[in-house]
Design a protein around this motif. Sequence first.
Motif, short mmCIF file in Angstrom:
data_model
loop_
_atom_site.label_atom_id
_atom_site.label_comp_id
_atom_site.label_asym_id
_atom_site.label_seq_id
_atom_site.Cartn_x
_atom_site.Cartn_y
_atom_site.Cartn_z
N GLY A 286 3.15 2.88 27.04
CA GLY A 286 2.77 2.13 28.23
C GLY A 286 1.54 1.28 28.00
O GLY A 286 1.47 0.11 28.42
N LYS A 287 0.56 1.84 27.31
CA LYS A 287 -0.66 1.09 27.00
C LYS A 287 -0.35 -0.09 26.08
O LYS A 287 -0.86 -1.20 26.30
CB LYS A 287 -1.67 2.03 26.34
N SER A 288 0.49 0.14 25.08
CA SER A 288 0.86 -0.94 24.17
C SER A 288 1.62 -2.04 24.91
O SER A 288 1.43 -3.24 24.64
CB SER A 288 1.72 -0.40 23.02
N LEU A 289 2.47 -1.63 25.86
CA LEU A 289 3.25 -2.61 26.63
C LEU A 289 2.33 -3.50 27.47
O LEU A 289 2.50 -4.72 27.51
CB LEU A 289 4.25 -1.88 27.52
N VAL A 290 1.35 -2.90 28.11
CA VAL A 290 0.40 -3.67 28.92
C VAL A 290 -0.36 -4.66 28.04
O VAL A 290 -0.56 -5.84 28.41
CB VAL A 290 -0.58 -2.73 29.65
N GLN A 291 -0.78 -4.22 26.86
CA GLN A 291 -1.53 -5.09 25.96
C GLN A 291 -0.69 -6.27 25.48
O GLN A 291 -1.16 -7.41 25.44
CB GLN A 291 -2.04 -4.28 24.76
N GLU A 293 1.98 -7.56 26.96
CA GLU A 293 2.28 -8.45 28.08
C GLU A 293 1.09 -9.34 28.40
O GLU A 293 1.26 -10.54 28.72
CB GLU A 293 2.69 -7.63 29.31
N ALA A 294 -0.12 -8.79 28.32
CA ALA A 294 -1.32 -9.60 28.54
C ALA A 294 -1.46 -10.66 27.45
O ALA A 294 -1.83 -11.82 27.73
CB ALA A 294 -2.55 -8.70 28.58
N PHE A 295 -1.15 -10.28 26.22
CA PHE A 295 -1.20 -11.24 25.11
C PHE A 295 -0.19 -12.36 25.32
O PHE A 295 -0.49 -13.54 25.11
CB PHE A 295 -0.93 -10.51 23.79
N LEU A 296 1.02 -12.00 25.77
CA LEU A 296 2.06 -13.00 26.01
C LEU A 296 1.63 -13.99 27.10
O LEU A 296 1.85 -15.20 26.97
CB LEU A 296 3.36 -12.31 26.41
N LEU A 297 1.00 -13.50 28.15
CA LEU A 297 0.54 -14.39 29.22
C LEU A 297 -0.49 -15.39 28.71
O LEU A 297 -0.47 -16.57 29.09
CB LEU A 297 -0.05 -13.56 30.36
N ARG A 298 -1.38 -14.93 27.83
CA ARG A 298 -2.40 -15.85 27.27
C ARG A 298 -1.74 -16.93 26.42
O ARG A 298 -2.12 -18.11 26.49
CB ARG A 298 -3.42 -15.06 26.44
N VAL A 299 -0.77 -16.53 25.62
CA VAL A 299 -0.07 -17.51 24.77
C VAL A 299 0.71 -18.50 25.63
O VAL A 299 0.67 -19.72 25.39
CB VAL A 299 0.87 -16.79 23.78
N GLN A 300 1.41 -18.01 26.64
CA GLN A 300 2.20 -18.89 27.50
C GLN A 300 1.30 -19.85 28.29
O GLN A 300 1.66 -21.01 28.50
CB GLN A 300 3.05 -18.06 28.45
N LYS A 301 0.14 -19.36 28.71
CA LYS A 301 -0.80 -20.23 29.42
C LYS A 301 -1.26 -21.37 28.52
O LYS A 301 -1.38 -22.52 28.96
CB LYS A 301 -1.99 -19.40 29.89
N LYS A 302 -1.49 -21.05 27.25
CA LYS A 302 -1.91 -22.08 26.30
C LYS A 302 -0.79 -23.10 26.10
O LYS A 302 -1.03 -24.31 26.03
CB LYS A 302 -2.30 -21.44 24.98
N LEU A 303 0.45 -22.62 26.00
CA LEU A 303 1.58 -23.51 25.76
C LEU A 303 1.91 -24.36 26.99
O LEU A 303 2.57 -25.40 26.88
CB LEU A 303 2.81 -22.70 25.34
N GLN A 304 1.47 -23.92 28.17
CA GLN A 304 1.69 -24.70 29.39
C GLN A 304 0.61 -25.75 29.61
O GLN A 304 0.71 -26.56 30.53
CB GLN A 304 1.75 -23.75 30.59
N ASN A 305 -0.40 -25.73 28.76
CA ASN A 305 -1.50 -26.69 28.85
C ASN A 305 -1.10 -27.98 28.12
O ASN A 305 -0.96 -28.00 26.90
CB ASN A 305 -2.76 -26.09 28.23
N ALA A 329 9.80 -10.26 21.71
CA ALA A 329 10.62 -9.28 21.00
C ALA A 329 9.94 -7.90 20.99
O ALA A 329 10.59 -6.87 21.19
CB ALA A 329 10.87 -9.75 19.56
N GLU A 330 8.62 -7.88 20.75
CA GLU A 330 7.89 -6.61 20.74
C GLU A 330 7.93 -5.95 22.12
O GLU A 330 8.05 -4.72 22.23
CB GLU A 330 6.44 -6.85 20.31
N ILE A 331 7.80 -6.76 23.17
CA ILE A 331 7.83 -6.22 24.53
C ILE A 331 9.17 -5.58 24.82
O ILE A 331 9.25 -4.49 25.42
CB ILE A 331 7.49 -7.33 25.55
N GLU A 332 10.25 -6.22 24.40
CA GLU A 332 11.58 -5.65 24.62
C GLU A 332 11.74 -4.33 23.86
O GLU A 332 12.31 -3.37 24.38
CB GLU A 332 12.66 -6.64 24.18
#
Length: 344
Positions: A286-291, A293-305, A329-332
């Motif tokens: 669960g802790k790894s999943l949260v980490q 997902e947070a990393f994915l949001l940061r990457v997606q935010k950068k790609l939306q810029n 893939a890691e999140i899945e």
Amino acid sequence: LELIEQYGADAVRFYLTILCAQGQDIRLDPAGFEMGRNFSNKIWNAFNVFGRFIQPDKNYRRTRSIEELELVERWMLTRLAECIEDVEEALTNYRLNEAANLLYTTFRNDYCDWYLELVKPRRDLAMSEERVALSVEIYEQLIQLLHPFMPFITEELWHRLRPRAEGEACMVSRWPTATDERDTTGAKQFAFLQETVTAIRHLRSKYNVAPTKGIEVTLSLSEEQSELADKMLACEGYFEKLARVTHLRVGINIPKPPQCASTVVGSTLIYVQGLVDPAEERQRLGKSLVQREAFLLRVQKKLQNEKFINRAPANVVERERQKEQDAKAEIEQLKTSLAAWMDA
């Protein structure tokens, strides 16, 4: 002289030989002399594993043929023959450092870490005469090979192995020769066992399993490895000694048991039960999943810029997109693993 006084003559000679690579300057490192001293201690301690069972004035000689030996013994004789050939080739071509490194690896890793670990008896039990004889035979040839590099300790141990006539010194003994007494098929089987045991040990370390705790292991072999199934089952005692495996199951394409740790060696799937506490594993996943997902949001935010997309070099943008795909893939995978532990 100061180095010899501190580390011993053999340790200094051995480390200096290892440093003598052709065409390179020598850079002395005090830690290297400690390695030489530790290796000297290893050589002495290895003798004590079987030497304490040697009866005075008894000349131990092996009577069993290689076909009568068990797997680890056949493997060690094969490795010894290969080592003799490799050392001879290195010495013939004046690659002294290569010869020293070969002997260090063979003695420390093969003879001590695998062979002696498997043949030494359990506490308060004696070693059979046949096993003592084979251990003496292999050890004797190894110290003959080591003698040019470490003459003092090997000469002392040479006279402790068996009765010697006056003047029968290690220094003037006949150089070992590689024989045809080998089992290449058995050596490959044992190499597979080594890889498997190493993978199990890594899992134990990863999950901080106590060294005394027993575990259950399942080896799921591929169709091409079917001939190994019976061979590995016959080695259950080896797995118990080397990795504290209390129950071993071996088969072809065995499904993964629920709530177990797993790893892969080639095309072999290794499932280990008894390593993980379900609650702790759910918390970890669960802790790894949260980490992630947070990393994915940061990457997606950068790609939306749009400024980032327009100004950054193409390879940088592509790298971020690859990060996004990898994170998804890691999140899945984490979600799948977490779901498998929810009912545990």
